[in-house]
Structures are given as C-alpha cells and as structure tokens.
Design a protein around this motif. Sequence first.
Motif, PDB file in Angstrom:
ATOM      1  N   PHE A  13     -11.343  -0.703   3.071  1.00 20.67           N
ATOM      2  CA  PHE A  13     -10.344  -1.647   3.557  1.00 20.67           C
ATOM      3  C   PHE A  13     -10.483  -3.043   2.973  1.00 20.67           C
ATOM      4  O   PHE A  13      -9.670  -3.915   3.255  1.00 20.67           O
ATOM      5  N   GLY A  14     -11.465  -3.275   2.155  1.00 27.09           N
ATOM      6  CA  GLY A  14     -11.634  -4.585   1.556  1.00 27.09           C
ATOM      7  C   GLY A  14     -10.768  -4.742   0.321  1.00 27.09           C
ATOM      8  O   GLY A  14     -10.296  -3.792  -0.278  1.00 27.09           O
ATOM      9  N   GLY A  15     -10.532  -5.967  -0.040  1.00 28.70           N
ATOM     10  CA  GLY A  15      -9.776  -6.250  -1.257  1.00 28.70           C
ATOM     11  C   GLY A  15      -8.308  -5.885  -1.135  1.00 28.70           C
ATOM     12  O   GLY A  15      -7.673  -6.074  -0.120  1.00 28.70           O
ATOM     13  N   GLY A  16      -7.740  -5.337  -2.200  1.00 27.39           N
ATOM     14  CA  GLY A  16      -6.326  -5.005  -2.245  1.00 27.39           C
ATOM     15  C   GLY A  16      -5.996  -3.612  -1.747  1.00 27.39           C
ATOM     16  O   GLY A  16      -4.829  -3.233  -1.707  1.00 27.39           O
ATOM     17  N   ASN A  17      -7.020  -2.833  -1.379  1.00 27.78           N
ATOM     18  CA  ASN A  17      -6.754  -1.464  -0.942  1.00 27.78           C
ATOM     19  C   ASN A  17      -5.901  -1.411   0.315  1.00 27.78           C
ATOM     20  O   ASN A  17      -5.050  -0.542   0.463  1.00 27.78           O
ATOM     21  N   LEU A  18      -6.132  -2.357   1.235  1.00 26.78           N
ATOM     22  CA  LEU A  18      -5.378  -2.354   2.483  1.00 26.78           C
ATOM     23  C   LEU A  18      -3.901  -2.619   2.213  1.00 26.78           C
ATOM     24  O   LEU A  18      -3.033  -2.006   2.841  1.00 26.78           O
ATOM     25  N   MET A  19      -3.613  -3.492   1.277  1.00 25.42           N
ATOM     26  CA  MET A  19      -2.216  -3.786   0.930  1.00 25.42           C
ATOM     27  C   MET A  19      -1.550  -2.549   0.346  1.00 25.42           C
ATOM     28  O   MET A  19      -0.407  -2.241   0.673  1.00 25.42           O
ATOM     29  N   ILE A  21      -2.444   0.632   0.860  1.00 25.14           N
ATOM     30  CA  ILE A  21      -2.306   1.626   1.930  1.00 25.14           C
ATOM     31  C   ILE A  21      -1.137   1.271   2.837  1.00 25.14           C
ATOM     32  O   ILE A  21      -0.317   2.137   3.179  1.00 25.14           O
ATOM     33  N   ASN A  22      -1.024   0.002   3.224  1.00 27.27           N
ATOM     34  CA  ASN A  22       0.083  -0.420   4.079  1.00 27.27           C
ATOM     35  C   ASN A  22       1.424  -0.263   3.371  1.00 27.27           C
ATOM     36  O   ASN A  22       2.410   0.135   3.986  1.00 27.27           O
ATOM     37  N   GLY A  23       1.464  -0.594   2.102  1.00 27.13           N
ATOM     38  CA  GLY A  23       2.715  -0.465   1.364  1.00 27.13           C
ATOM     39  C   GLY A  23       3.182   0.973   1.260  1.00 27.13           C
ATOM     40  O   GLY A  23       4.346   1.281   1.502  1.00 27.13           O
ATOM     41  N   VAL A  24       2.270   1.868   0.925  1.00 26.80           N
ATOM     42  CA  VAL A  24       2.625   3.285   0.792  1.00 26.80           C
ATOM     43  C   VAL A  24       3.021   3.870   2.138  1.00 26.80           C
ATOM     44  O   VAL A  24       4.036   4.563   2.251  1.00 26.80           O
ATOM     45  N   LEU A  25       2.232   3.578   3.170  1.00 27.88           N
ATOM     46  CA  LEU A  25       2.541   4.106   4.500  1.00 27.88           C
ATOM     47  C   LEU A  25       3.867   3.562   5.014  1.00 27.88           C
ATOM     48  O   LEU A  25       4.675   4.290   5.592  1.00 27.88           O
ATOM     49  N   GLY A  26       4.113   2.280   4.769  1.00 26.32           N
ATOM     50  CA  GLY A  26       5.393   1.684   5.175  1.00 26.32           C
ATOM     51  C   GLY A  26       6.566   2.314   4.451  1.00 26.32           C
ATOM     52  O   GLY A  26       7.602   2.608   5.064  1.00 26.32           O
ATOM     53  N   LEU A  27       6.419   2.545   3.153  1.00 25.29           N
ATOM     54  CA  LEU A  27       7.501   3.177   2.402  1.00 25.29           C
ATOM     55  C   LEU A  27       7.759   4.613   2.866  1.00 25.29           C
ATOM     56  O   LEU A  27       8.907   5.054   2.916  1.00 25.29           O
ATOM     57  N   VAL A  28       6.685   5.321   3.235  1.00 28.02           N
ATOM     58  CA  VAL A  28       6.853   6.688   3.741  1.00 28.02           C
ATOM     59  C   VAL A  28       7.665   6.666   5.028  1.00 28.02           C
ATOM     60  O   VAL A  28       8.599   7.470   5.203  1.00 28.02           O
ATOM     61  N   ILE A  58       9.001  -1.109   8.204  1.00 30.20           N
ATOM     62  CA  ILE A  58       9.148  -2.521   7.844  1.00 30.20           C
ATOM     63  C   ILE A  58       8.006  -3.330   8.449  1.00 30.20           C
ATOM     64  O   ILE A  58       7.444  -4.213   7.803  1.00 30.20           O
ATOM     65  N   GLY A  59       7.638  -3.004   9.687  1.00 29.82           N
ATOM     66  CA  GLY A  59       6.520  -3.695  10.328  1.00 29.82           C
ATOM     67  C   GLY A  59       5.208  -3.480   9.592  1.00 29.82           C
ATOM     68  O   GLY A  59       4.407  -4.400   9.437  1.00 29.82           O
ATOM     69  N   ILE A  60       4.981  -2.250   9.123  1.00 29.59           N
ATOM     70  CA  ILE A  60       3.747  -1.952   8.394  1.00 29.59           C
ATOM     71  C   ILE A  60       3.709  -2.715   7.074  1.00 29.59           C
ATOM     72  O   ILE A  60       2.676  -3.278   6.696  1.00 29.59           O
ATOM     73  N   VAL A  61       4.823  -2.757   6.361  1.00 29.55           N
ATOM     74  CA  VAL A  61       4.865  -3.474   5.081  1.00 29.55           C
ATOM     75  C   VAL A  61       4.647  -4.959   5.312  1.00 29.55           C
ATOM     76  O   VAL A  61       3.871  -5.608   4.586  1.00 29.55           O
ATOM     77  N   LEU A  62       5.294  -5.531   6.323  1.00 26.95           N
ATOM     78  CA  LEU A  62       5.108  -6.958   6.619  1.00 26.95           C
ATOM     79  C   LEU A  62       3.669  -7.249   7.041  1.00 26.95           C
ATOM     80  O   LEU A  62       3.106  -8.287   6.676  1.00 26.95           O
ATOM     81  N   SER A  63       3.078  -6.341   7.793  1.00 25.64           N
ATOM     82  CA  SER A  63       1.687  -6.497   8.193  1.00 25.64           C
ATOM     83  C   SER A  63       0.771  -6.532   6.980  1.00 25.64           C
ATOM     84  O   SER A  63      -0.155  -7.355   6.907  1.00 25.64           O
ATOM     85  N   GLY A  64       1.015  -5.679   6.033  1.00 26.08           N
ATOM     86  CA  GLY A  64       0.209  -5.666   4.807  1.00 26.08           C
ATOM     87  C   GLY A  64       0.362  -6.946   4.008  1.00 26.08           C
ATOM     88  O   GLY A  64      -0.615  -7.467   3.460  1.00 26.08           O
ATOM     89  N   ILE A  65       1.578  -7.461   3.966  1.00 20.06           N
ATOM     90  CA  ILE A  65       1.814  -8.719   3.234  1.00 20.06           C
ATOM     91  C   ILE A  65       1.082  -9.871   3.906  1.00 20.06           C
ATOM     92  O   ILE A  65       0.420 -10.684   3.245  1.00 20.06           O
ATOM     93  N   VAL A  66       1.175  -9.949   5.238  1.00 19.42           N
ATOM     94  CA  VAL A  66       0.508 -11.035   5.968  1.00 19.42           C
ATOM     95  C   VAL A  66      -1.009 -10.913   5.822  1.00 19.42           C
ATOM     96  O   VAL A  66      -1.693 -11.914   5.619  1.00 19.42           O
ATOM     97  N   GLN A  67      -1.548  -9.704   5.913  1.00 24.10           N
ATOM     98  CA  GLN A  67      -2.989  -9.532   5.780  1.00 24.10           C
ATOM     99  C   GLN A  67      -3.481  -9.874   4.380  1.00 24.10           C
ATOM    100  O   GLN A  67      -4.602 -10.348   4.212  1.00 24.10           O
TER     101      GLN A  67
END
Length: 70
Positions: A13-19, A21-28, A58-67
């Motif tokens: 979950f460190g670095g860019g991996n969380l972004m 994961i959130n992006g892919v999950l949000g798009l799914v 949309i919430g998951i993608v926004l969460s990834g962007i904010v994080q």
Amino acid sequence: MDDRIDGFVDNIFGGGNLMIINGVLGLVFIILGIILLARKRSEKAKKTVGFICIVIGIGIVLSGIVQSML
C-alpha cells in the motif's frame, strides 16, 4: 513476525500502488454500473444497483486521488 507483516503491508500500500489499486477498482465499479444501466430489459432493482455502483466507483477514484495528494 509482526515486522514482516508490517513490511509486507507497507510494500503493497505504500507509494503509488494504492492509487493504481483505487483507480482500477473504481473503474471496475463504474463499468459494472454502466453495464447494469445500459441493458434494455433491466429491472428497477438492477438500475438502482447500477447507480450505486457508479457512485461507489467515483468515490473510490476520488479517494485514491486525495490519498495520493497527501
């Protein structure tokens, strides 16, 4: 043992991996919601689930962007 688990979680979950994961999950979720809404003979319950999936996506993608900004 605790140190190994903490290191493993930090690597995932460190670095860019969380972004990513959130992006892919949000798009799914968004794609699933669009598919449920696009069906012609869709029941009302499926359309409601489609809207919910889109909002969650949309919430998951926004969460990834904010994080990623923090």
